[in-house]
Motif scaffolding. Structure first.
Motif, PDB file in Angstrom:
ATOM      1  N   LEU A   1      53.438  42.690  -2.641  1.00 43.95           N
ATOM      2  CA  LEU A   1      53.504  42.020  -1.337  1.00 43.95           C
ATOM      3  C   LEU A   1      54.751  41.161  -1.163  1.00 43.95           C
ATOM      4  O   LEU A   1      55.003  40.678  -0.049  1.00 43.95           O
ATOM      5  CB  LEU A   1      52.254  41.144  -1.145  1.00 43.95           C
ATOM      6  N   LYS A   2      55.504  40.928  -2.237  1.00 47.72           N
ATOM      7  CA  LYS A   2      56.747  40.133  -2.187  1.00 47.72           C
ATOM      8  C   LYS A   2      56.483  38.753  -1.577  1.00 47.72           C
ATOM      9  O   LYS A   2      57.148  38.327  -0.635  1.00 47.72           O
ATOM     10  CB  LYS A   2      57.819  40.856  -1.382  1.00 47.72           C
TER      11      LYS A   2
ATOM     12  N   VAL B   1      58.479  34.002   1.268  1.00 47.10           N
ATOM     13  CA  VAL B   1      58.461  32.552   1.510  1.00 47.10           C
ATOM     14  C   VAL B   1      59.873  31.993   1.494  1.00 47.10           C
ATOM     15  O   VAL B   1      60.239  31.156   2.333  1.00 47.10           O
ATOM     16  CB  VAL B   1      57.567  31.854   0.461  1.00 47.10           C
ATOM     17  N   GLU B   2      60.713  32.438   0.566  1.00 44.11           N
ATOM     18  CA  GLU B   2      62.073  31.899   0.462  1.00 44.11           C
ATOM     19  C   GLU B   2      62.948  32.315   1.635  1.00 44.11           C
ATOM     20  O   GLU B   2      63.883  31.592   1.980  1.00 44.11           O
ATOM     21  CB  GLU B   2      62.712  32.360  -0.854  1.00 44.11           C
TER      22      GLU B   2
ATOM     23  N   ALA C   1      47.643  40.932   5.164  1.00 42.60           N
ATOM     24  CA  ALA C   1      47.439  41.139   3.726  1.00 42.60           C
ATOM     25  C   ALA C   1      47.998  39.966   2.922  1.00 42.60           C
ATOM     26  O   ALA C   1      47.405  39.550   1.912  1.00 42.60           O
ATOM     27  CB  ALA C   1      48.097  42.454   3.294  1.00 42.60           C
ATOM     28  N   GLN C   2      49.120  39.435   3.394  1.00 45.95           N
ATOM     29  CA  GLN C   2      49.702  38.291   2.679  1.00 45.95           C
ATOM     30  C   GLN C   2      48.805  37.061   2.799  1.00 45.95           C
ATOM     31  O   GLN C   2      48.674  36.295   1.843  1.00 45.95           O
ATOM     32  CB  GLN C   2      51.104  37.995   3.218  1.00 45.95           C
ATOM     33  N   GLN C   3      48.190  36.867   3.971  1.00 45.36           N
ATOM     34  CA  GLN C   3      47.314  35.699   4.115  1.00 45.36           C
ATOM     35  C   GLN C   3      46.106  35.823   3.185  1.00 45.36           C
ATOM     36  O   GLN C   3      45.671  34.834   2.585  1.00 45.36           O
ATOM     37  CB  GLN C   3      46.858  35.542   5.561  1.00 45.36           C
TER      38      GLN C   3
ATOM     39  N   GLU D   1      51.736  36.402  -8.500  1.00 42.53           N
ATOM     40  CA  GLU D   1      52.168  37.695  -7.962  1.00 42.53           C
ATOM     41  C   GLU D   1      52.409  38.711  -9.074  1.00 42.53           C
ATOM     42  O   GLU D   1      52.095  39.899  -8.930  1.00 42.53           O
ATOM     43  CB  GLU D   1      53.432  37.491  -7.125  1.00 42.53           C
ATOM     44  N   GLU D   2      52.965  38.250 -10.203  1.00 42.31           N
ATOM     45  CA  GLU D   2      53.197  39.167 -11.321  1.00 42.31           C
ATOM     46  C   GLU D   2      51.883  39.652 -11.912  1.00 42.31           C
ATOM     47  O   GLU D   2      51.773  40.819 -12.324  1.00 42.31           O
ATOM     48  CB  GLU D   2      54.039  38.474 -12.393  1.00 42.31           C
ATOM     49  N   ASP D   3      50.871  38.782 -11.942  1.00 47.22           N
ATOM     50  CA  ASP D   3      49.570  39.209 -12.467  1.00 47.22           C
ATOM     51  C   ASP D   3      48.874  40.167 -11.504  1.00 47.22           C
ATOM     52  O   ASP D   3      48.270  41.162 -11.918  1.00 47.22           O
ATOM     53  CB  ASP D   3      48.681  37.990 -12.729  1.00 47.22           C
TER      54      ASP D   3
END
Length: 822
Positions: A112-113, A118-119, A14-16, A105-107
């Motif tokens: 999914l964080k 990534v960090e 899902a992240q990809q 991501e906010e939009d």
């Protein structure tokens, strides 16, 4: 019993998909929304309206310009356009800004964080995003031609073969065919890096020191602040090793992810296995993939080190386009992945289970850029141009240098000129004439010499501060070291090499050993360092300004000895300083009271008092640095009239020095041809401060005044032991004007061409300039007018030219005859 299965904390598939949507759908904000704000006024980018432009030749040109501006206002697909540039081989680096990812991501609000993932697991997400980019890579807008590089043709053929294999796998419904594709690392023509989030009130991000990095940060994307101490050479590091089989002709590729790897020797292809041929593999350098690699050592800043501790260092590994971005001495913020690595070689035998750590660099931010690389803020530029038009920028900038330190205005003016510098010239035959200005501050303890040096080292883009007792000749120039990676002899630059194109501040200059001090001679004039050690013969650049601070021979200035005996530095070294300031701590009631009030105010309010500038104008160090960067873009030239004025002034200075040699207390040093070059450099720096490309006579007079003012405290001290204390104000003014006439300063403009008539009619001075000098020495206007009238009645001088000139009738004729006889 079956093993417990640990469920993945995130859904990578899902992240990809989300990353693919981010790369294709993210839009930047319109360019025109970023306006330059002046108070509450928003102006357009070119400061002109859309309705009319004086550059428009006709209506069609205006329509084209309006269409271009409208296209710029439209939202841009930032990463989609970046992918097209990658396909067209115009880019070789993909920078994923985490601020953009957070906005996306906010939009989307899918939970999914992405940024947090990534960090915390950056190394894995480099591969995840690389797969997304490979999937979305568009076709190049231009086909491969014979003019392209061989590597471009090779990569295009590999990508075409991968696409053909995908089609075969789909047609035959056989997924094993895809295994014969070229590895993805081999077909990628880019390096993917992440840019850390910027600090916001909601999410404050602070750069860590080396000491603050802990085990919790392993694998995370962090930002570390430090100073680069060693920068190794750029070398190629293998990423994919290619081999060719001598039996079946197959190409075998071996991805390399660790520091060490074992090369393949036997062919693992299916053909060789079926035939039991055991084919021999031969390395193919042309088909392999290499990345530029550079190792950098960064060290904690001085303010980050606790008391009693030594600064810690950290190894930074730079790959791809991040190499050659850091130089020794740079203060940088490096964002990257904190990773462990096992020791290798003999270190592994000693270390046992211990591992080393390093930072894999992703983003580099320079703190103090070189003058040529600085991007000046438009608001600062408007403030600079405002005070440039007023003509008071010289005074304002000088008072803005170390404003917490009381007085020393002339010293601060000279330090400002040191930051600006003169023009470095290279003659046709290769001879180089330095433009950097060298200054020495010699004085009693407690006159704030070290504080001035500290301030200059912080303002200069490349400033190195060192002390004489703690520095050796090798530490200042260069040392021969053994490279721990290649085990070969390399040169490690010292303080003067680190300060290349900057300022090197040397405190306690008088306490250096004579052998170490001789290492500076070549740097101060030729601006190079010649090395002949351990089979290495080379020349290093050291284009630096030297700012030295020293005490007299007995700690405090001894008035019973001459200035040369007090200074106690070799004449060869003294002549290399353009300005030699002598700062004596002489007790006077008025000055001491003002100094005490100034110090008390600074301690009470933690800021400097009002400096007496208009509207309380004080430039910050960033504004001073920006002004100096703008001033250094000019290259002033000396016109013919000013050149003749300099020549005659130099001749008079030599004559005055010859007369001063008879008087022990006034023998301050020798006037050499280097003195003339020093005057030229100071005058060029003054012209740069005015943003001018031409040196004027006023610039030369101000340069001469600074050289004279460096001896003012000496004259005041020696005058205190003579009968000069009993002289009234008129006599002091006469002695001052007589000194100006002897030195050749404040001459009338057309008196430069009338030097032959000078012997008959006396010396003509510019009355306005003489008055300014007298009032600058602390005399009032009434005292000046009284002295002018008294000595006019005595026929010592006369005014001429409707009160614009002062003709010195009996100034030097007798003395000049006496000096010529001697």
């Amino acid at each position: 019993m079956a093993l417990l299965q640990y469920r993945a904390p995130v859904d990578y598939a899902a992240q990809q998909v989300a990353f693919e949507q981010f790369l294709t759908g993210f839009k930047t904000s319109p360019e025109q929304t970023i306006t330059h704000a002046l108070g509450n006024i928003n102006i357009d980018e070119d400061d002109l309206s859309d309705e009319y432009d004086f550059m428009d030749e006709d209506d069609d040109a205006q329509q084209r310009r309006l269409r271009d501006k409208a296209r710029k206002r439209a939202p841009q697909h930032k990463y989609k356009e970046m992918l097209q540039q990658l396909a067209d081989r115009k880019l070789d680096q993909v920078v994923i800004d985490l601020d953009d990812l957070q906005l996306f991501e906010e939009d989307a609000n899918e939970g999914l964080k992405l940024v947090e993932s990534v960090e915390k697991n950056t190394k894995h997400y480099v591969e995840v995003l690389s797969r997304a980019i490979d999937k979305l890579m568009p076709q190049p807008s231009a086909d491969i031609t014979f003019k392209d590089d061989v590597l471009d043709v090779l990569m295009a053929n590999r990508q075409q073969r991968n696409r053909d294999l995908e089609e075969v796998a789909d047609r035959l419904m056989d997924p094993t065919v895809i295994n014969e594709q070229y590895p993805a690392m081999l077909t990628r023509r880019y390096t993917l890096v992440f840019k850390s989030r910027t600090s916001t009130p909601r999410n404050p991000v602070k750069a860590l020191s080396v000491r603050q990095v802990r085990g919790d940060h392993i694998g995370h994307l962090i930002t570390i602040r430090g100073i680069a101490t060693r920068v190794f050479d750029v070398k190629p590091v293998v990423q994919v090793s290619a081999y060719t089989c001598d039996r079946c002709g197959c190409e075998i590729f071996q991805p390399v992810t660790d520091k060490q790897y074992g090369p393949l020797t036997l062919c693992p292809s299916q053909d060789c296995k079926d035939n039991q041929a055991r084919g021999q593999l031969y390395p193919s350098t042309r088909a392999s993939k290499f990345l530029p690699f550079q190792e950098v050592k960064i060290q904690e800043l001085a303010e980050q080190v606790p008391i009693g501790q030594i600064p810690r260092t950290l190894t930074v590994l730079c790959y791809g386009s991040l190499v050659r971005q850091i130089n020794p001495g740079d203060v940088v913020d490096i964002g990257g992945i904190f990773l462990p690595t096992p020791y290798t070689g003999f270190k592994a035998m000693r270390a046992g289970l211990l591992t080393d750590t390093y930072l894999e660099a992703h983003h580099v931010l320079q703190h103090k850029k070189a003058y040529e690389e600085m991007e000046i803020d438009p608001l600062i530029m408007r403030r600079i141009s405002q005070f440039t038009r007023s003509g008071n920028q010289y005074e304002y900038l000088a008072k803005s240098i170390a404003p917490e330190i009381f007085g020393h205005l002339d010293v601060k003016k000279a330090l400002l000129l040191l930051l600006v510098g003169g023009v470095t010239k290279e003659v046709g035959d290769g001879m180089r004439i330095r433009g950097d200005i060298n200054i020495c501050l010699m004085g009693d303890p407690g006159v704030a010499k070290s504080q001035l040096l500290k301030y200059i080292s912080k303002v200069a883009p490349r400033g190195v501060y060192t002390t004489g007792r703690g520095s050796s000749g090798v530490g200042l120039t260069a040392a021969v070291m053994r490279d721990p990676v290649t085990d070969e002899m390399v040169l490690e630059g010292g303080a003067l090499v680190l300060a290349d194109n900057g300022v090197c501040c040397i405190d306690e200059f008088d306490k250096m050993d004579d052998n170490d001090r001789t290492a500076i001679h070549e740097v101060m004039e030729q601006q190079t360092i010649s090395i002949s050690k351990a089979g290495i013969s080379t020349t290093l650049n050291a284009r630096t300004s030297i700012l030295a601070a020293a005490n007299p021979i007995y700690g405090r200035y001894n008035t019973r000895l001459s200035a040369v005996e007090n200074i106690n530095l070799p004449a060869a070294l003294l002549s290399r300083f353009d300005v030699m300031f002598l700062l004596l701590d002489t007790p006077t009631r008025e000055t001491d009271a003002q100094l005490a009030k100034h110090v008390a105010y600074v301690h009470m309010h933690s800021k400097h008092p009002d400096l007496g500038t208009a509207d309380g104008v004080v430039f910050s160090p960033q504004e001073v640095r920006a002004y100096v960067a703008q001033a250094r873009t000019f290259r002033p030239v000396v016109p013919t009239t000013v050149s003749e004025y300099m020549v005659k002034t130099y001749v008079r200075l030599r004559g005055q020095q010859k007369r001063n040699e008879k008087i022990k207390s006034q023998n301050f040093g020798h006037t050499t041809p280097r003195t003339l070059l020093g005057v030229v450099r100071l005058a060029q720096a003054l012209a740069r401060l005015r943003f001018s490309n031409t040196v004027t006579q006023d610039d030369v007079d101000e340069a001469l005044r600074l050289i004279e003012s460096s001896k003012d405290s000496l004259a005041a001290e020696s005058g205190g032991n003579s009968n000069r204390r009993a002289l009234n104000a008129s006599s002091k003014i006469y002695n001052l004007v007589k000194g100006l006439a002897d030195s050749g300063a404040c001459r009338a403009e057309d008196d430069v061409e009338e030097d032959e008539e000078e012997d008959q009619f006396g010396i003509e001075l510019n009355l306005r300039k003489v008055k300014e000098r007298v009032i600058a020495k602390g005399f009032t206007e009434n005292q000046w007018l009284t002295a002018l009238e008294e000595y006019t009645e005595l026929d010592v001088w006369q005014t001429a030219g409707n009160g614009t000139r002062l003709v010195f009738i009996t100034s030097n004729n007798a003395e000049r005859d006496g000096s010529s006889e001697l």
